[in-house]
Design an enzyme around this catalytic site. Structure first.
Site, PDB file in Angstrom:
ATOM      1  N   SER A  12      74.942 -24.020   9.467  1.00  0.00           N
ATOM      2  CA  SER A  12      76.168 -23.932   9.938  1.00  0.00           C
ATOM      3  C   SER A  12      76.404 -22.405  10.278  1.00  0.00           C
ATOM      4  CB  SER A  12      77.358 -24.374   9.207  1.00  0.00           C
ATOM      5  OG  SER A  12      78.384 -23.650   9.383  1.00  0.00           O
ATOM      6  N   HIS A  37      74.850 -26.330  13.977  1.00  0.00           N
ATOM      7  CA  HIS A  37      76.174 -26.312  13.646  1.00  0.00           C
ATOM      8  C   HIS A  37      77.148 -25.352  13.751  1.00  0.00           C
ATOM      9  CE1 HIS A  37      79.041 -29.630  11.592  1.00  0.00           C
ATOM     10  NE2 HIS A  37      79.765 -28.235  11.108  1.00  0.00           N
ATOM     11  N   ASP A  39      81.107 -24.418  13.998  1.00  0.00           N
ATOM     12  CA  ASP A  39      82.437 -24.743  13.558  1.00  0.00           C
ATOM     13  C   ASP A  39      83.538 -24.024  14.600  1.00  0.00           C
ATOM     14  OD1 ASP A  39      81.903 -26.281  10.887  1.00  0.00           O
ATOM     15  OD2 ASP A  39      80.832 -24.489  10.588  1.00  0.00           O
ATOM     16  N   MET A  41      87.452 -23.467  14.942  1.00  0.00           N
ATOM     17  CA  MET A  41      88.683 -23.737  13.918  1.00  0.00           C
ATOM     18  C   MET A  41      89.586 -23.237  14.928  1.00  0.00           C
ATOM     19  SD  MET A  41      87.358 -22.786  10.155  1.00  0.00           S
ATOM     20  CE  MET A  41      85.962 -23.294   9.602  1.00  0.00           C
ATOM     21  N   HIS A  70      81.438 -28.834  15.691  1.00  0.00           N
ATOM     22  CA  HIS A  70      82.494 -29.526  14.800  1.00  0.00           C
ATOM     23  C   HIS A  70      83.615 -28.902  15.047  1.00  0.00           C
ATOM     24  CE1 HIS A  70      83.710 -29.904  10.199  1.00  0.00           C
ATOM     25  NE2 HIS A  70      84.409 -30.711  10.846  1.00  0.00           N
ATOM     26  N   MET A  72      87.373 -28.729  14.512  1.00  0.00           N
ATOM     27  CA  MET A  72      88.267 -28.578  13.684  1.00  0.00           C
ATOM     28  C   MET A  72      89.543 -28.265  14.165  1.00  0.00           C
ATOM     29  SD  MET A  72      86.277 -27.299  10.240  1.00  0.00           S
ATOM     30  CE  MET A  72      84.982 -26.652  11.413  1.00  0.00           C
ATOM     31  N   MET A 141      83.014 -35.305   5.268  1.00  0.00           N
ATOM     32  CA  MET A 141      83.423 -33.777   4.777  1.00  0.00           C
ATOM     33  C   MET A 141      83.230 -33.923   3.333  1.00  0.00           C
ATOM     34  SD  MET A 141      83.488 -31.734   7.263  1.00  0.00           S
ATOM     35  CE  MET A 141      84.160 -30.272   6.348  1.00  0.00           C
ATOM     36  N   ASP A 179      79.034 -32.543   5.383  1.00  0.00           N
ATOM     37  CA  ASP A 179      78.974 -31.017   5.643  1.00  0.00           C
ATOM     38  C   ASP A 179      80.137 -30.583   4.438  1.00  0.00           C
ATOM     39  OD1 ASP A 179      79.748 -28.457   6.738  1.00  0.00           O
ATOM     40  OD2 ASP A 179      80.929 -29.472   8.337  1.00  0.00           O
TER      41      ASP A 179
HETATM   42  C1  DX5 Z   1      83.748 -26.000   6.668  1.00  0.00           C
HETATM   43  C2  DX5 Z   1      82.832 -26.249   7.753  1.00  0.00           C
HETATM   44  C3  DX5 Z   1      81.425 -26.191   7.404  1.00  0.00           C
HETATM   45  C4  DX5 Z   1      81.048 -24.818   6.635  1.00  0.00           C
HETATM   46  C5  DX5 Z   1      80.004 -25.326   5.574  1.00  0.00           C
HETATM   47  O1  DX5 Z   1      84.994 -26.381   6.995  1.00  0.00           O
HETATM   48  O2  DX5 Z   1      82.801 -27.293   8.412  1.00  0.00           O
HETATM   49  O3  DX5 Z   1      80.513 -26.344   8.342  1.00  0.00           O
HETATM   50  O4  DX5 Z   1      80.256 -23.981   7.241  1.00  0.00           O
HETATM   51  O5  DX5 Z   1      79.697 -24.215   4.881  1.00  0.00           O
HETATM   52  P1  DX5 Z   1      78.994 -24.205   3.198  1.00  0.00           P
HETATM   53  O6  DX5 Z   1      77.824 -24.998   3.685  1.00  0.00           O
HETATM   54  O7  DX5 Z   1      78.872 -22.762   2.857  1.00  0.00           O
HETATM   55  O8  DX5 Z   1      79.807 -25.167   2.460  1.00  0.00           O
HETATM   56 ZN    ZN Z   2      81.219 -27.930   9.912  1.00  0.00          ZN
END
Ligand code: DX5
Ligand code: ZN
Length: 223
Positions: A12, A37, A39, A41, A70, A72, A141, A179
């Site tokens: 990620s 990956h 993210d 947000m 991903h 969010m 998750m 994740d």
């Molecule tokens: C959190 C993200 C993850 C995040 C994971 O909401 O979806 O993908 O980057 O980070 P680590 O591996 O540090 O928990």
């Molecule tokens: Zn993620």
């Protein structure tokens, strides 16, 4: 049995150095990653705001690995076509963020991309029940979404096993991604529970080791 399952690692980039994102993505490919990956947000479904389609498009040329997005994001159907055009391959939406999840999954398919649905820690497995046959991937998750570097929630291991059972009992080939808090310390139990795609942010992008070393430390602990 986990022995015959190929385990994929998807770093990620949330924990990467954003000032040199293209290089960091290339380092993951050179280090043996299977996907990137990303993210997304929105500051609404989760508190943070990260990146939009323009950033995804900007780093698309830095690797030939699949982009595993991903989202969010509340009501993600508003942005799926933009991210598809920016170079996403797998598009994950949260069950909790979709009013009409089935329609959104099919929107991803119609955009020519691979649909994936995530469930947050408090969301029961049955949220996947009616859509899993259409999915390329399900995402369990193991932290509450929104931040990198959080502690792995151990009680999610049983949930990973239940999603694995759902996939296997139906004869599906759906990938099971996990994740949140995945590291050399937790990866083996995640794989034993039935995951075959591991996302790792802070365990891969950190000040203690190179990206390649971070990926290799996880591979070593899962044998
Ligand atoms: C959190 C993200 C993850 C995040 C994971 O909401 O979806 O993908 O980057 O980070 P680590 O591996 O540090 O928990
Ligand atoms: Zn993620």
């Amino acid at each position: 049995m986990t022995a015959d399952r190929i385990i994929k690692i998807a770093p990620s980039i949330l924990s990467a150095d954003f000032a040199r994102l293209g290089e960091q993505v290339a380092e993951a490919e050179q280090g043996g990653a299977d996907a990137i990956h990303i993210d997304i947000m929105d500051g609404n479904f989760v508190p943070n705001i990260t990146m939009g389609p323009m950033i995804v498009e900007a780093i698309r040329g830095s690797t030939s690995l699949p982009f595993d997005l991903h989202m969010m994001v509340d009501a993600p159907e508003r942005y799926i076509d933009d991210f598809a055009g920016a170079g996403a391959d797998i598009i994950t939406v949260h069950a909790e963020a979709c009013r009409h999840l089935h329609r959104t999954v099919h929107q991803i398919l119609e955009a020519g991309k691979k649909p994936s649905v995530a469930i947050s820690p408090a969301t029961p497995v049955f949220a996947l029940d009616e859509v899993i046959a259409d999915l390329h991937q399900a995402l369990v998750m193991t932290v509450n979404p929104g931040f990198g570097g959080q502690a792995f929630i151990e009680s999610m291991l049983g949930k990973i096993s239940r999603v694995r059972a759902m996939i296997d009992e139906r004869g599906l080939t759906t990938d099971l991604q996990v994740d949140g808090g995945v590291s050399a310390a937790t990866a083996n139990s995640v794989v034993q529970a039935g995951a075959n795609v591991l996302v790792a942010g802070s365990a891969v992008y950190n000040d203690r080791m190179s990206v390649a070393e971070g990926i290799s430390a996880i591979r070593t602990c899962i044998g």
